[in-house]
Every structure is written in structure tokens, then in C-alpha cells.
Design an enzyme around this catalytic site. Structure first.
Site: not given
Ligand code: NCD
Length: 351
Positions: A18, A21, A46, A258, A262
Site C-alpha cells: 500500500h 507514489l 487517489n 501507506d 505531501h
Molecule cells: C493518504 C494520501 O495522502 O493519499 N493519506 C493518508 O493519511 N493515509 C490517503 C489515504 O490512504 O488515506
């Protein structure tokens, strides 16, 4: 008894089941970190613009990833489960190589605006049946953001309150392979343990080391946006349950970082987006967690075997070696804050 300390560990090349990228320049910046540590990764699409929701998206995104990687790295493609998803879009995306239908329910997290709500899932059972027929995987971000009456649910309660929806899908679509993603609570972990074999979960490294106090002050204000992600880190009891499940050797639990980068500029703004950029530290940090529990020999199962087995993929060939060598995590890379910035990690990846 004086146990011999392990200072070097070679494991089969692992998988990250998961990861986010991103695209364009962000992808170019962050992809090398994942490709350096992992042979494969399940990539989420997403995106606010051009989310990956169909066969064309899968082909484009796979090409974009493969064009920007110069090591042996294979993305495991997914499409997002959105309001327009039909059995046909799923079947076509599967033809194009998608193995996963991924749901981030609407309003839950970054890039989830078009995600269907858990309360609407029943309307989409024909989609989930196609996922099952095609032997794909249903990947689910399990958080309930509002009650069926429309009342907002507080962040720490969202995962627990989503468990009945998971229970219902398991009952209604027997045999559907489900991965509950980035599981954070003792309750959901206990639920997964007793669920049928077609149900499993990913665990992140950050939820094995963070609690709510690393993210928020007593008033609920975010004090460290670089530790802020969805689902939010919970209590010490929950963190311990994550670490215990991770190191337990139960094949239902496998690794999904995950990692979700950002830009620092957004993270330091008024409404920081959720997501932790953990790819640069993920594998050494996992090694440290397993080491602390005296379970180093279980790391390979967690990162290199159990996920592949659940996804029905061959194990990666080749090895990666971790060594007991301290390093200090840099603060940022290309304008993205790195998880554990400024802290010392006791394990490194050998060059
Ligand atoms: C993810 C993202 O920034 O794309 N953020 C996160 O806090 N895990 C989105 C997600 O998987 O919830």
C-alpha cells in the site's frame, strides 16, 4: 541467558502492499525510495485530478511509473472505487492489469471526494461480485466518517465504527478477498484475527510507533503535521496491538507502508493534508521494531512473504541486507518532510 546479537539480516526482497507514489514531479522525487527497498508495491491512484478509475488510467499510470524507475520494480495496479465504478469498469481494468479495487470512502482522506460511502456499499454489490469472480482484491480504508443520519464521527472513533460494515461484506459476498488497510485499533485487529482466511490487513510502520500524543495536543490541535495521517494514530493500547500483530507471525497481517507524501508548504499550512512520507525510513524502521521485540527472524515473513501469498504472487527473487548501523533521518527530501526527521534509526540498508 545471553543471546547473541544479530547485526546483519538478509531477507528476500520485500513488497509494500500500500503506497501513494503520486504523479508527475512528486512521483519522480519519491519513487526511488520505494523502488530502492521494495520489489513491488500496490500503488493507489487517489488523485484529485485524473484519479485511476479505469483501464486507460491503469495503463497510463503503470507506464508513468515504469518510465521513471531504473531498478527492478513492479507496481501492483489498483483502481479506485468511485461512484461511476461498474462491473464492466472493473473487468476492463482487470484486463489492463489491475489486481485491486481500492475504496477510500468519500470525505475520509486525501483524494477521496468521489469515493462511495460505507453506507452505500450495498448498492455496489454487483461490482464487488465482479472483483470476486476475477480473483481481484478489495482493498478498503475502513473509516466511517458520519452516521447514517449524517452526524460527523470523531476521528479516533471512525475505524471502530466501521467494523460492522466489514462484517456485512464478509457475510454477503463469501470468498471476496478483502484487505483492511492500515489497521490501527485493537478492536479491528482482533476482528481480523478471527475473520475467515479471505480477509487480511496491512499494517504500517508509523502506527507501530506513534500515538495520538505525537500528533495532537490535549485540545485536539495538530502539533506535528508530519505525523498526521488517516486513520489517525490512536492510544498506546492500540499501538501495542499493531506491534504485536505485526510481529506475531500471523499471515493475515502484512506490510503496507501507506507512505503518502505531501509538500512541506501544505503540511505547515492551516489545514494540513493527512499522509506520512515514510518510504525513506520504512524498512530500517520495521527492522528496528522487530529487533526491539526480539523477533528479527519474523521480519521476512511480514514484508516479503505474507502479502505476496495473499495476493497470489510469486515471492520476489533476490535479497536485501539490513545492518545494525545508526543513521539520522534527514528533515526533508525535495520539499517533502520525512517521517522521523532528525531521529536516529539503528538499522540501515546495506549498499
Ligand atoms: C493518504 C494520501 O495522502 O493519499 N493519506 C493518508 O493519511 N493515509 C490517503 C489515504 O490512504 O488515506
Amino acid at each position: 541467558m545471553n543471546k547473541t546479537q544479530i547485526n546483519k539480516l538478509s531477507i528476500r526482497i520485500p513488497d509494500d502492499m500500500h503506497v501513494h507514489l503520486r504523479r508527475d514531479q512528486m512521483l519522480i522525487n519519491v519513487l526511488p525510495f520505494t523502488a530502492y527497498s521494495f520489489g513491488r508495491a500496490m500503488v493507489k491512484g487517489n488523485f484529485n485530478q485524473r484519479p485511476i478509475i479505469d483501464a486507460g488510467g491503469v495503463e497510463n499510470y503503470r507506464n508513468e511509473i515504469l518510465t521513471n524507475v531504473d531498478t527492478e520494480f513492479n507496481p501492483i495496479m489498483s483502481i479506485m472505487f468511485v461512484k461511476s465504478t461498474t462491473p464492466r469498469t472493473v473487468a476492463e481494468a482487470n484486463e489492463a492489469g489491475a489486481r485491486v479495487l481500492a475504496l477510500i470512502p468519500g470525505k475520509t482522506s486525501t483524494g477521496s471526494d468521489d469515493g462511495i460511502a460505507l453506507t452505500e456499499l450495498k448498492k455496489y454489490y454487483s461490482v464487488l461480485k465482479t472483483v470476486c469472480q476475477k480473483k481481484m482484491i478489495f482493498s478498503i480504508h475502513l473509516e466511517l466518517v458520519e452516521t447514517p443520519e449524517g452526524n460527523a464521527i470523531k476521528e479516533p472513533e471512525r475505524e471502530r465504527l466501521a467494523i460492522p460494515f466489514l462484517k456485512q461484506i464478509i457475510k454477503d459476498i463469501p470468498g471476496l478477498k478483502i484487505v483492511a488497510e492500515h489497521v490501527t485499533t485493537k478492536e479491528l485487529i482482533n476482528f481480523i484475527k478471527q475473520a475467515p482466511d479471505n480477509v487480511s490487513a496491512t499494517l504500517t510502520a508509523h502506527h507501530a510507533v506513534l500515538t495520538r500524543k505525537d500528533v495532537f495536543n490535549e485540545k485536539g490541535k495538530i502539533i506535528n503535521p508530519h505525523n498526521y495521517c488517516k486513520p489517525v494514530a490512536k492510544t498506546k493500547k492500540d499501538r501495542l496491538a499493531v506491534t504485536k500483530a505485526m510481529t506475531s507471525g500471523n499471515p493475515k497481517f502484512f506490510f503496507g507502508s501507506d507512505s503518502a507524501p505531501h509538500p512541506i508548504s501544505k503540511k505547515m499550512g492551516d489545514n494540513p493534508p493527512a499522509g506520512i512520507f515514510s518510504a525513506p525510513v520504512a524498512l530500517p524502521l520495521l527492522c528496528e521494531i522487530f529487533d526491539r521485540k526480539g523477533k528479527l527472524n519474523g521480519l521476512e515473513n511480514f514484508v516479503s512473504r505474507f502479502g505476496a501469498r495473499f495476493y497470489n504472487l510469486p515471492l520476489n527473487r533476490g535479497k536485501i541486507t539490513l545492518v545494525r548501523e545508526k543513521w539520522i533521518v534527514p528533515f526533508e527530501y525535495a520539499g517533502v518532510g520525512i517521517f522521523k526527521a532528525g531521529e536516529t534509526i539503528n538499522w540501515s540498508i546495506e549498499d
